[in-house]
Design an enzyme around this catalytic site. Structure first.
Site, mmCIF file in Angstrom:
data_model
loop_
_atom_site.group_PDB
_atom_site.id
_atom_site.type_symbol
_atom_site.label_atom_id
_atom_site.label_comp_id
_atom_site.label_asym_id
_atom_site.label_seq_id
_atom_site.Cartn_x
_atom_site.Cartn_y
_atom_site.Cartn_z
ATOM 1 N N LYS A 1 0.838 -1.210 0.000
ATOM 2 C CA LYS A 1 0.000 0.000 0.000
ATOM 3 C C LYS A 1 0.873 1.262 0.000
ATOM 4 O O LYS A 1 0.667 2.169 -0.799
ATOM 5 C CB LYS A 1 -0.926 0.027 1.233
ATOM 6 C CG LYS A 1 -1.833 -1.179 1.367
ATOM 7 C CD LYS A 1 -2.722 -1.079 2.599
ATOM 8 C CE LYS A 1 -1.978 -1.082 3.914
ATOM 9 N NZ LYS A 1 -1.255 -2.320 4.244
ATOM 10 N N ARG B 1 -0.132 -9.021 13.364
ATOM 11 C CA ARG B 1 -0.745 -7.997 12.486
ATOM 12 C C ARG B 1 -1.638 -8.652 11.434
ATOM 13 O O ARG B 1 -2.696 -8.124 11.087
ATOM 14 C CB ARG B 1 0.348 -7.160 11.817
ATOM 15 C CG ARG B 1 0.946 -6.133 12.764
ATOM 16 C CD ARG B 1 2.315 -5.679 12.324
ATOM 17 N NE ARG B 1 2.331 -5.023 11.044
ATOM 18 C CZ ARG B 1 3.416 -4.945 10.263
ATOM 19 N NH1 ARG B 1 4.542 -5.496 10.638
ATOM 20 N NH2 ARG B 1 3.347 -4.312 9.120
ATOM 21 N N ARG C 1 -9.704 0.947 8.992
ATOM 22 C CA ARG C 1 -9.118 -0.363 9.268
ATOM 23 C C ARG C 1 -10.062 -1.256 10.047
ATOM 24 O O ARG C 1 -9.716 -2.356 10.421
ATOM 25 C CB ARG C 1 -7.875 -0.132 10.108
ATOM 26 C CG ARG C 1 -6.654 -0.752 9.544
ATOM 27 C CD ARG C 1 -5.522 -0.347 10.442
ATOM 28 N NE ARG C 1 -4.380 -1.130 10.211
ATOM 29 C CZ ARG C 1 -3.355 -0.735 9.462
ATOM 30 N NH1 ARG C 1 -3.378 0.431 8.861
ATOM 31 N NH2 ARG C 1 -2.317 -1.509 9.335
ATOM 32 N N ARG D 1 12.047 -5.810 4.872
ATOM 33 C CA ARG D 1 11.744 -4.397 4.585
ATOM 34 C C ARG D 1 12.655 -3.474 5.405
ATOM 35 O O ARG D 1 12.985 -3.759 6.543
ATOM 36 C CB ARG D 1 10.285 -4.092 4.936
ATOM 37 C CG ARG D 1 9.987 -2.589 4.852
ATOM 38 C CD ARG D 1 8.534 -2.286 4.884
ATOM 39 N NE ARG D 1 7.877 -2.674 6.114
ATOM 40 C CZ ARG D 1 6.580 -2.478 6.331
ATOM 41 N NH1 ARG D 1 5.840 -1.913 5.402
ATOM 42 N NH2 ARG D 1 6.033 -2.855 7.460
ATOM 43 N N ARG E 1 11.542 -1.674 10.908
ATOM 44 C CA ARG E 1 10.418 -1.340 11.791
ATOM 45 C C ARG E 1 10.311 -2.339 12.933
ATOM 46 O O ARG E 1 10.474 -3.533 12.739
ATOM 47 C CB ARG E 1 9.116 -1.300 10.982
ATOM 48 C CG ARG E 1 8.744 0.103 10.564
ATOM 49 C CD ARG E 1 7.577 0.136 9.629
ATOM 50 N NE ARG E 1 6.380 -0.541 10.101
ATOM 51 C CZ ARG E 1 5.215 -0.545 9.446
ATOM 52 N NH1 ARG E 1 5.120 0.106 8.296
ATOM 53 N NH2 ARG E 1 4.168 -1.171 9.921
HETATM 54 P P1 AP5 Z 1 4.890 -1.612 1.806
HETATM 55 O O1 AP5 Z 1 4.553 -0.760 0.642
HETATM 56 O O2 AP5 Z 1 5.690 -1.020 2.909
HETATM 57 O O3 AP5 Z 1 3.565 -2.339 2.370
HETATM 58 P P2 AP5 Z 1 2.324 -1.766 3.193
HETATM 59 O O4 AP5 Z 1 1.104 -2.383 2.573
HETATM 60 O O5 AP5 Z 1 2.392 -0.292 3.298
HETATM 61 O O6 AP5 Z 1 2.588 -2.498 4.576
HETATM 62 P P3 AP5 Z 1 2.607 -1.921 6.076
HETATM 63 O O7 AP5 Z 1 3.360 -2.945 6.890
HETATM 64 O O8 AP5 Z 1 3.083 -0.520 6.116
HETATM 65 O O9 AP5 Z 1 1.116 -2.015 6.446
HETATM 66 P P4 AP5 Z 1 0.518 -2.092 7.845
HETATM 67 O O10 AP5 Z 1 -0.896 -2.019 7.492
HETATM 68 O O11 AP5 Z 1 0.914 -3.275 8.643
HETATM 69 O O12 AP5 Z 1 1.244 -0.936 8.663
HETATM 70 P P5 AP5 Z 1 0.861 0.574 8.939
HETATM 71 O O13 AP5 Z 1 2.086 1.372 8.899
HETATM 72 O O14 AP5 Z 1 -0.304 0.979 8.124
HETATM 73 O O15 AP5 Z 1 5.659 -2.913 1.236
HETATM 74 C C1 AP5 Z 1 6.110 -3.940 2.110
HETATM 75 C C2 AP5 Z 1 7.472 -4.468 1.641
HETATM 76 O O16 AP5 Z 1 7.299 -5.152 0.400
HETATM 77 C C3 AP5 Z 1 8.512 -3.380 1.375
HETATM 78 O O17 AP5 Z 1 9.777 -3.876 1.732
HETATM 79 C C4 AP5 Z 1 8.415 -3.159 -0.148
HETATM 80 O O18 AP5 Z 1 9.644 -2.673 -0.696
HETATM 81 C C5 AP5 Z 1 8.071 -4.564 -0.634
HETATM 82 N N1 AP5 Z 1 7.210 -4.539 -1.829
HETATM 83 C C6 AP5 Z 1 6.142 -3.727 -2.086
HETATM 84 N N2 AP5 Z 1 5.607 -4.015 -3.291
HETATM 85 C C7 AP5 Z 1 6.333 -5.052 -3.803
HETATM 86 C C8 AP5 Z 1 6.275 -5.810 -5.021
HETATM 87 N N3 AP5 Z 1 5.328 -5.570 -5.953
HETATM 88 N N4 AP5 Z 1 7.179 -6.803 -5.195
HETATM 89 C C9 AP5 Z 1 8.129 -7.068 -4.252
HETATM 90 N N5 AP5 Z 1 8.242 -6.385 -3.089
HETATM 91 C C10 AP5 Z 1 7.355 -5.397 -2.865
HETATM 92 O O19 AP5 Z 1 0.350 0.466 10.464
HETATM 93 C C11 AP5 Z 1 1.253 0.218 11.523
HETATM 94 C C12 AP5 Z 1 0.512 0.207 12.849
HETATM 95 O O20 AP5 Z 1 -0.091 1.503 13.100
HETATM 96 C C13 AP5 Z 1 -0.669 -0.775 12.957
HETATM 97 O O21 AP5 Z 1 -0.235 -2.075 13.295
HETATM 98 C C14 AP5 Z 1 -1.512 -0.108 14.060
HETATM 99 O O22 AP5 Z 1 -0.953 -0.347 15.327
HETATM 100 C C15 AP5 Z 1 -1.359 1.384 13.741
HETATM 101 N N6 AP5 Z 1 -2.423 1.878 12.850
HETATM 102 C C16 AP5 Z 1 -2.260 2.307 11.570
HETATM 103 N N7 AP5 Z 1 -3.443 2.674 11.038
HETATM 104 C C17 AP5 Z 1 -4.382 2.477 12.000
HETATM 105 C C18 AP5 Z 1 -5.797 2.650 12.050
HETATM 106 N N8 AP5 Z 1 -6.503 3.108 10.997
HETATM 107 N N9 AP5 Z 1 -6.452 2.331 13.207
HETATM 108 C C19 AP5 Z 1 -5.776 1.871 14.274
HETATM 109 N N10 AP5 Z 1 -4.431 1.675 14.287
HETATM 110 C C20 AP5 Z 1 -3.737 1.974 13.163
HETATM 111 MG MG MG Z 2 2.706 1.096 4.886
#
Ligand code: AP5
Ligand code: MG
Length: 211
Positions: free
Chosen positions: A13, A168, A85, A124, A157
């Protein structure tokens, strides 16, 4: 134009949101990035969110919903990455958009299987300054360990350990998967195969999004 990207942790994402942001001049709003910045700066929000994030749990809705809705109101067009979410957040967003006479133009799920997610997240690396996501194996930075955009030292991270990745993914199944059904019949719901190469996924997204 307002785009909502859905998908499990590690689906790509953040990676695709950065590309779409550049292409369409939209603002990228990712609560995960906002929260990590707050944790780093030890603000009130950061102190309250840290424990939930470290364990891979959702941060309470009271801390998320109002903050995100205010940010959405002040934008001209947005890519939402990580909000909503759960059903409560999705309903709050629907009501709020209605109230301010805006709508989601595209809701797009990036589909990636669990074994691929674990592979991606354990290798990552992210920039703590701009949130740019790299991967030691699939998408390394130009200079090892440093962000291509701002030269900042990349970090692993804290929630990208195997144990926390698994919790997660469970949180995603329990709380976030139901919102896919919530949007499925909205008329603006699409899916893309997130296991393709980065740029192929981006091309697929662009073919859905019409300016
Ligand atoms: P990346 O693009 O970083 O993936 P992502 O979908 O953004 O994954 P996240 O881990 O950031 O999502 P998340 O939902 O767990 O965390 P968030 O920060 O939102 O890609 C991942 C990896 O794959 C990278 O290394 C990339 O280079 C590689 N990659 C990408 N595309 C590729 C491809 N096509 N081929 C090969 N490799 C590829 O949330 C973190 C925390 O914040 C949550 O756990 C929660 O505690 C809190 N939080 C966030 N939002 C909320 C909410 N709305 N409500 C409550 N708590 C929340
Ligand atoms: Mg992300």
């Amino acid at each position: 134009m307002n785009i909502l990207l859905l998908g499990a942790p590690g689906a790509g994402k953040g990676t695709q949101a950065k590309l779409l942001q550049k292409e369409y001049g939209l603002q990228h709003l990712a609560p995960g990035d906002i929260l990590r910045d707050a944790v780093k700066k030890e603000t009130e929000l950061g102190l309250q969110a840290k424990n939930f994030m470290d364990k891979g749990n959702l941060v309470p809705d009271e801390l998320i919903i109002d903050m995100m809705l205010k940010k959405i109101e002040s934008t001209d067009g947005v890519i939402l990455d990580g909000f909503p979410r759960n059903i409560k957040q999705a309903q709050a967003l629907t009501e709020y958009l209605k109230k301010i006479d805006k709508k989601l133009n595209y809701v797009i799920k990036i589909v990636v299987k669990e074994n691929e997610i674990i592979r991606r997240l354990s290798s990552r690396r992210v920039c703590p300054l701009c949130g740019h996501s790299y991967n030691k194996v699939f998408n390394p930075p130009k200079v090892e360990g440093l962000c291509d955009v701002d030269g900042e030292k990349l970090i692993h991270r804290k929630d990208d350990t195997e144990e926390t990745i698994k919790s997660r993914l469970q949180v995603f199944e329990d709380h976030t998967r139901p919102i896919i059904d919530y949007y499925k019949d909205s008329g603006v719901y699409f899916e893309v195969d997130g296991e393709k190469d980065f740029m192929e996924v981006f091309e697929d997204l662009k073919s859905i999004v019409i300016e």
